[in-house]
Design an enzyme around this catalytic site. Structure first.
Site, mmCIF file in Angstrom:
data_model
loop_
_atom_site.group_PDB
_atom_site.id
_atom_site.type_symbol
_atom_site.label_atom_id
_atom_site.label_comp_id
_atom_site.label_asym_id
_atom_site.label_seq_id
_atom_site.Cartn_x
_atom_site.Cartn_y
_atom_site.Cartn_z
ATOM 1 N N ARG A 263 9.609 -4.108 -6.259
ATOM 2 C CA ARG A 263 9.140 -5.294 -5.529
ATOM 3 C C ARG A 263 9.505 -6.617 -6.189
ATOM 4 O O ARG A 263 9.304 -7.676 -5.578
ATOM 5 C CB ARG A 263 7.629 -5.200 -5.307
ATOM 6 C CG ARG A 263 7.204 -3.972 -4.491
ATOM 7 C CD ARG A 263 7.873 -3.891 -3.133
ATOM 8 N NE ARG A 263 7.431 -2.705 -2.395
ATOM 9 C CZ ARG A 263 7.793 -2.418 -1.148
ATOM 10 N NH1 ARG A 263 8.600 -3.211 -0.489
ATOM 11 N NH2 ARG A 263 7.356 -1.316 -0.565
ATOM 12 N N ILE B 23 0.821 -1.220 0.000
ATOM 13 C CA ILE B 23 0.000 0.000 0.000
ATOM 14 C C ILE B 23 0.854 1.269 0.000
ATOM 15 O O ILE B 23 0.350 2.364 -0.264
ATOM 16 C CB ILE B 23 -0.995 -0.014 1.199
ATOM 17 C CG1 ILE B 23 -2.217 0.888 0.949
ATOM 18 C CG2 ILE B 23 -0.328 0.362 2.501
ATOM 19 C CD1 ILE B 23 -3.197 0.374 -0.035
ATOM 20 N N ARG C 92 1.595 4.579 -3.937
ATOM 21 C CA ARG C 92 0.444 5.469 -3.841
ATOM 22 C C ARG C 92 -0.255 5.737 -5.149
ATOM 23 O O ARG C 92 -1.244 6.449 -5.190
ATOM 24 C CB ARG C 92 0.921 6.809 -3.238
ATOM 25 C CG ARG C 92 1.465 6.655 -1.847
ATOM 26 C CD ARG C 92 2.389 7.792 -1.486
ATOM 27 N NE ARG C 92 3.653 7.715 -2.217
ATOM 28 C CZ ARG C 92 4.637 8.596 -2.108
ATOM 29 N NH1 ARG C 92 4.504 9.617 -1.320
ATOM 30 N NH2 ARG C 92 5.748 8.444 -2.802
ATOM 31 N N SER D 55 -13.411 -4.874 3.923
ATOM 32 C CA SER D 55 -13.625 -4.170 5.191
ATOM 33 C C SER D 55 -13.858 -5.164 6.323
ATOM 34 O O SER D 55 -14.859 -5.878 6.344
ATOM 35 C CB SER D 55 -14.840 -3.240 5.093
ATOM 36 O OG SER D 55 -15.149 -2.776 6.396
HETATM 37 C C1 LIG Z 1 13.322 -2.931 -0.337
HETATM 38 C C2 LIG Z 1 12.470 -1.846 0.269
HETATM 39 C C3 LIG Z 1 12.617 -1.509 1.595
HETATM 40 C C4 LIG Z 1 11.827 -0.493 2.157
HETATM 41 N N1 LIG Z 1 11.971 -0.179 3.484
HETATM 42 C C5 LIG Z 1 11.175 0.764 4.038
HETATM 43 C C6 LIG Z 1 11.285 1.093 5.440
HETATM 44 O O1 LIG Z 1 12.113 0.551 6.156
HETATM 45 N N2 LIG Z 1 10.445 2.017 5.934
HETATM 46 C C7 LIG Z 1 9.533 2.676 5.166
HETATM 47 O O2 LIG Z 1 8.808 3.528 5.673
HETATM 48 N N3 LIG Z 1 9.409 2.390 3.855
HETATM 49 C C8 LIG Z 1 10.198 1.452 3.278
HETATM 50 N N4 LIG Z 1 10.044 1.158 1.944
HETATM 51 C C9 LIG Z 1 9.033 1.864 1.156
HETATM 52 C C10 LIG Z 1 9.667 2.916 0.254
HETATM 53 O O3 LIG Z 1 10.329 3.917 1.003
HETATM 54 C C11 LIG Z 1 8.594 3.577 -0.636
HETATM 55 O O4 LIG Z 1 7.638 4.214 0.183
HETATM 56 C C12 LIG Z 1 7.866 2.559 -1.489
HETATM 57 O O5 LIG Z 1 8.785 1.720 -2.154
HETATM 58 C C13 LIG Z 1 7.017 3.291 -2.525
HETATM 59 O O6 LIG Z 1 7.872 3.901 -3.443
HETATM 60 P P1 LIG Z 1 7.456 5.164 -4.274
HETATM 61 O O7 LIG Z 1 7.142 6.297 -3.359
HETATM 62 O O8 LIG Z 1 8.511 5.392 -5.304
HETATM 63 O O9 LIG Z 1 6.151 4.589 -5.025
HETATM 64 P P2 LIG Z 1 4.741 5.233 -5.336
HETATM 65 O O10 LIG Z 1 4.004 5.638 -4.120
HETATM 66 O O11 LIG Z 1 4.091 4.221 -6.238
HETATM 67 O O12 LIG Z 1 5.037 6.505 -6.146
HETATM 68 C C14 LIG Z 1 5.579 6.439 -7.471
HETATM 69 C C15 LIG Z 1 6.307 7.720 -7.725
HETATM 70 O O13 LIG Z 1 5.341 8.784 -7.740
HETATM 71 C C16 LIG Z 1 5.881 9.941 -7.130
HETATM 72 N N5 LIG Z 1 5.041 10.272 -5.962
HETATM 73 C C17 LIG Z 1 3.951 9.605 -5.521
HETATM 74 N N6 LIG Z 1 3.403 10.231 -4.479
HETATM 75 C C18 LIG Z 1 4.161 11.327 -4.254
HETATM 76 C C19 LIG Z 1 4.129 12.362 -3.298
HETATM 77 N N7 LIG Z 1 3.179 12.449 -2.386
HETATM 78 N N8 LIG Z 1 5.088 13.284 -3.345
HETATM 79 C C20 LIG Z 1 6.076 13.249 -4.259
HETATM 80 N N9 LIG Z 1 6.164 12.293 -5.199
HETATM 81 C C21 LIG Z 1 5.233 11.338 -5.195
HETATM 82 C C22 LIG Z 1 7.322 9.606 -6.746
HETATM 83 O O14 LIG Z 1 8.162 9.966 -7.813
HETATM 84 C C23 LIG Z 1 7.316 8.108 -6.645
HETATM 85 O O15 LIG Z 1 8.576 7.509 -6.875
HETATM 86 C C24 LIG Z 1 10.844 0.179 1.361
HETATM 87 C C25 LIG Z 1 10.706 -0.180 0.011
HETATM 88 C C26 LIG Z 1 11.491 -1.167 -0.541
HETATM 89 C C27 LIG Z 1 11.305 -1.541 -1.984
#
Ligand SMILES: Cc1cc2nc3c(=O)[nH]c(=O)nc-3n(C[C@H](O)[C@H](O)[C@H](O)COP(=O)(O)OP(=O)(O)OC[C@H]3O[C@@H](n4cnc5c(N)ncnc54)[C@H](O)[C@@H]3O)c2cc1C
Length: 295
Positions: free
Chosen positions: A220, A113, A116, A124
């Site tokens: 992932r 989740i 985003r 639910s």
């Molecule tokens: C191996 C691994 C380990 C992880 N470990 C942790 C951890 O220890 N703790 C933790 O909290 N999380 C962890 N995460 C989660 C990680 O930090 C990201 O939140 C998650 O991978 C989603 O990535 P994303 O934001 O690029 O993706 P998405 O939410 O799908 O977003 C895609 C892209 O859209 C843009 N975007 C979307 N929403 C916004 C926004 N509101 N503002 C700016 N740009 C936006 C960004 O460019 C983003 O890269 C981990 C993830 C991985 C893969």
């Protein structure tokens, strides 16, 4: 006041060419994961493609709006899609969408989740009773804490400790009986559920466009992701691969199985000198990349 839509005439045009269903006329495509998990492709956009083509055509159709019909002679579809993928011209990939039905344990859903850019509607547990289904890995999948990766597990655990781990899960799963009893006594579903472990299954409908799906898959399906979510992500990829085979191949070539080099790494490669940093982790990452490069 209601809008007057009767003043518009809808002109329903036939397709220019014969169209085929990219899901072969099936209601859904399903892959079962682990003990109770599911990755199902429920629908796609486009659902119809010109006969002899795949849903990749929608990427090309959108790209040609920006590059003009002139590109048609120069680039064949595959070349154009690969060019777009290499140069991160991503919006044409957003013209393809997928709707999935997933069933996975809550600890996987929590990681999932964080992405985003999808549209989600989840089961639910305030409205309905949580089904009695828990993720219970087989003995051989119980992993030891990794020594190199603080977030990960690696080799299998010794059999005795693996059995202890599974007995610990049995105890957590037995809480389901209490969950049921407390609801029978009148405790609300929204509160009764909070004592259940994160290995309990949830499900959702998840809709995402191809560009954002590939971003999700790049994170992932990666070796750094937890192996359980990797299985789900790889199943999503297996379902979309026959629908957009050209984009899927470009993803493997330029993202999933490709490699990013830092400035220091390029410098080291060029000069043959060690990496210009003492940072242990950076050096370990460079060693791993060099191994892949055969350097
Ligand atoms: C191996 C691994 C380990 C992880 N470990 C942790 C951890 O220890 N703790 C933790 O909290 N999380 C962890 N995460 C989660 C990680 O930090 C990201 O939140 C998650 O991978 C989603 O990535 P994303 O934001 O690029 O993706 P998405 O939410 O799908 O977003 C895609 C892209 O859209 C843009 N975007 C979307 N929403 C916004 C926004 N509101 N503002 C700016 N740009 C936006 C960004 O460019 C983003 O890269 C981990 C993830 C991985 C893969």
């Amino acid at each position: 006041m209601l809008p007057d839509t009767s003043r518009f005439q809808i002109d329903k045009k036939p397709h220019d060419e014969e169209m085929i269903d990219v899901m072969d006329g099936a209601g859904r495509w399903e892959i079962n994961i682990h003990d109770h998990g599911l990755v199902a492709l429920v629908d796609t956009m486009p659902r119809l493609a010109p006969a002899g083509k795949t849903a990749d055509f929608a990427i090309v159709q959108a790209a040609r709006v920006s590059y003009g019909a002139g590109t048609k002679q120069v680039n064949e579809d595959r070349g154009l899609i690969r060019y777009l993928a290499r140069h991160r011209h991503t919006t044409p990939f957003e013209m393809v969408e997928f709707k999935f039905h997933h069933r996975m344990p809550i600890f996987i859903a929590r990681q999932w989740i964080r992405h985003r850019t999808a549209n989600v509607n989840e089961y639910s547990a305030r409205y309905s009773v949580v089904p009695d289904k828990f993720y219970h890995p087989p003995l051989e999948n119980v992993r030891k804490q990794s020594k190199t990766n603080k977030q990960g597990g690696e080799e299998p655990m010794d059999e005795l400790t693996a059995k202890d781990f599974l007995a610990y899960l049995d105890k957590a799963e037995a809480l389901y009986g209490d969950y049921q009893k407390l609801m029978e006594k009148g405790v609300s579903r929204e509160l009764a559920r909070i004592g259940l472990p994160v290995s309990v299954y949830t499900e959702w409908y998840w809709k995402i466009d191809l560009h954002n799906l590939l971003h999700f898959l790049s994170l992932r399906m990666d070796a750094h992701a937890q192996s359980e979510i990797r299985d789900y992500a790889t199943a999503c990829f297996a379902l979309i691969q026959p629908i957009v085979p050209i984009a899927a191949e470009a993803f493997l070539d330029y993202s999933h199985s490709a490699m990013h080099l830092t400035r220091l790494e390029i410098e080291s490669l060029r000069t043959g000198q060690p990496l210009a940093t003492e940072n242990k982790r950076e050096n370990a990452e460079w060693d791993a990349k060099r191994l892949r490069l055969g350097k």
